[in-house]
Write an enzyme that holds these catalytic residues in place. Structure first.
Site, mmCIF file in Angstrom:
data_model
loop_
_atom_site.group_PDB
_atom_site.id
_atom_site.type_symbol
_atom_site.label_atom_id
_atom_site.label_comp_id
_atom_site.label_asym_id
_atom_site.label_seq_id
_atom_site.Cartn_x
_atom_site.Cartn_y
_atom_site.Cartn_z
ATOM 1 N N SER A 46 42.617 86.339 20.342
ATOM 2 C CA SER A 46 42.435 84.959 20.774
ATOM 3 C C SER A 46 43.829 84.362 20.896
ATOM 4 O O SER A 46 44.599 84.370 19.931
ATOM 5 C CB SER A 46 41.593 84.205 19.738
ATOM 6 O OG SER A 46 41.284 82.926 20.224
ATOM 7 N N GLU A 47 44.186 83.864 22.082
ATOM 8 C CA GLU A 47 45.598 83.592 22.363
ATOM 9 C C GLU A 47 46.191 82.428 21.575
ATOM 10 O O GLU A 47 47.392 82.219 21.611
ATOM 11 C CB GLU A 47 45.829 83.417 23.872
ATOM 12 C CG GLU A 47 45.139 82.251 24.539
ATOM 13 C CD GLU A 47 43.805 82.642 25.175
ATOM 14 O OE1 GLU A 47 43.192 83.640 24.712
ATOM 15 O OE2 GLU A 47 43.374 81.955 26.113
ATOM 16 N N ASN A 48 45.359 81.680 20.863
ATOM 17 C CA ASN A 48 45.927 80.637 20.000
ATOM 18 C C ASN A 48 46.522 81.227 18.719
ATOM 19 O O ASN A 48 47.069 80.492 17.909
ATOM 20 C CB ASN A 48 44.872 79.578 19.659
ATOM 21 C CG ASN A 48 43.652 80.155 18.993
ATOM 22 O OD1 ASN A 48 43.144 81.196 19.382
ATOM 23 N ND2 ASN A 48 43.174 79.484 17.959
#
Lengths: 219, 235
Positions: A46-48
């Site tokens: 998840s790119e966060n």
């Protein structure tokens, strides 16, 4: 019959391999996590800043400090790791993610993708999509083959502002599984009960059909 | 010894020196890990003409969205916006200037800014509206665009724990853009849930060393959740 959202996700999940690090976009791509084949372990990025995203939490487990890129509360899978946004995109831009699945408005025969902006209508931003399409080698785009009004989304040239240039090689729509190479669409599979003619009719860009096109299989 | 003590005791002190037309870098992703009390202090101060650099712009009544009603933000550099109606109105009317920047490029702009690197090449955005007006160059047969780094007059950061020297520990995905923002502010202000004495944090567990931090304040946080998604218990 056109595939349902779940069936699109299910067909994408067949492309997963044991040990894959996978980034799933918002919408249909997120559903892929529900169809990971038995005996296969994948780690969701998840790119966060989370590698090893788990299921949604129970009410008691909800933690405001633990969300996914869609800003939904999530949990961490066993073996998860946490990092900052620069590190997260180093993974993405450095080509370390094995498979990226994301949605789009349009794709064209040159592998261009438009997915983030409809001028005058939808201007929310690209988020991490431009980084994902530029950084990944193995990308599957999921979308409906045509609009509700029958306008093809598989074009000779994208009409909307691009998210990435020449970066898409595989598209899974509700009607077909298509590969893009040498400036053409190539029909690989069709949805059960959907004819090659139906697909040709709804594909504006040049579509190569070679031999018998098999129907998709769902276990 | 006390020269390393970064603790301040009021929000007024924390944000002192902030004046109109400055650039502020803010940590946070959505509403997760945002410096919510520092944002409220900027609202209270009424500083205007600000350029904000942040992944998002909050919602109507929380986070950076709080700075919209009084038109305090003149320009925002962000990757994803439009979770609030007032933002959209100001953007459409031209009152608010918006520079949409890919998320990874935004993170790298801050990281590079803090590391003294003025610009970098990236494949992200090649052939898209983001590439307009930027230098393009090939390396190993692939096209890249030149992106300039970003620094701010202020950086506002939310961490979980700190020691008095400003060594920071973040918690879970509330880390996000905070470490990069912390490195790239001329004045970096950090708010935390807990401050401990120097020596109480294991040096190996520190995410951001205190050298980047100028002011530190302890507070309590609402930590609003944007999308509360759950599964039934007992599953």
């Amino acid at each position: 019959m056109a595939l349902s959202r779940d069936q699109i996700a299910q067909r994408v999940a067949q492309e997963l391999q044991d040990g894959y690090y996978v980034n799933l976009g918002i919408g249909i791509p997120t559903l892929v996590a529900n169809f990971v084949p038995k005996g296969i372990d994948v780690m969701l990025q998840s790119e966060n800043g989370l590698l090893g995203m788990g299921a949604f939490p129970t009410e008691e487990m909800v933690d405001a400090d633990l969300i996914n890129a869609g800003k939904q509360t999530v949990t961490m899978a066993t073996g998860a790791s946490i990092f900052d946004s620069a590190e997260s995109f180093a993974m993405i831009r450095g080509g370390h993610v094995d498979l990226t699945v994301l949605g789009a408005f349009e794709v064209d025969v040159n592998g261009n993708i438009a997915s983030y902006m409809i001028p005058g209508k939808l201007i929310k931003g690209m988020g991490g999509a431009m980084d994902l399409v530029a950084g990944a080698d193995n990308i599957i785009v999921t979308m409906t083959h045509a609009s509700k009004h029958g306008e093809s989304k598989l074009l000779s040239n994208c009409t909307l502002p691009l998210t990435g240039r020449g970066c898409i090689k595989k598209v899974l729509t509700d009607l077909a599984f298509i590969e893009i190479k040498a400036g053409k669409f190539h029909l690989l599979e069709r949805a059960p009960g959907v004819s090659v003619e139906d697909i040709i009719k709804l594909t504006e860009g040049e579509l190569v059909v070679e031999g018998d096109i098999p129907e998709m299989e769902f276990g | 010894m006390s020269g390393f003590d970064k603790v301040v005791h009021s929000y007024e002190e924390a944000m002192s020196g902030l004046t109109d037309n400055m650039t502020i870098l803010a940590g946070g992703f959505g509403l997760c890990g945002i410096p919510e009390n520092l944002i409220s202090e900027i609202k209270r101060k009424g500083t205007r003409g600000l350029t904000l650099v942040s992944n998002n712009c909050g919602v109507d009544d929380f986070g950076l969205g709080l700075l919209l009603p009084d038109r305090q933000i003149q320009k925002i550099i962000a990757s994803y916006v439009g979770e609030n109606a007032e933002f959209e109105r100001q953007m459409m009317s031209g009152e608010l200037s918006v520079e949409l920047t890919p998320q990874g490029t935004l993170a790298e702009k801050m990281r590079a800014g803090g590391a003294g690197i003025p610009a970098f090449y990236t494949a992200t955005g090649v052939g898209t509206p983001v590439a307009e007006g930027k230098d393009e160059r090939q390396f190993n047969g692939r096209d890249y665009i030149l992106e300039e780094s970003i620094t701010g007059d202020f950086a506002i950061v939310k961490a979980w724990k700190a020691d008095r020297y400003g060594n920071l520990v973040f918690r879970k995905t509330a880390r996000n853009f905070n470490p990069m923002a912390a490195t790239a502010g001329k004045i970096t202000v950090v708010e935390v849930e807990e401050i401990v004495e120097p020596g109480q944090l294991d040096p190996d567990e520190i995410h951001t060393p205190g050298i980047y931090v100028n002011r530190l304040i302890q507070s309590t946080f609402e930590k609003r959740i944007e999308q509360r998604t759950t599964r039934p218990s007992g599953e």
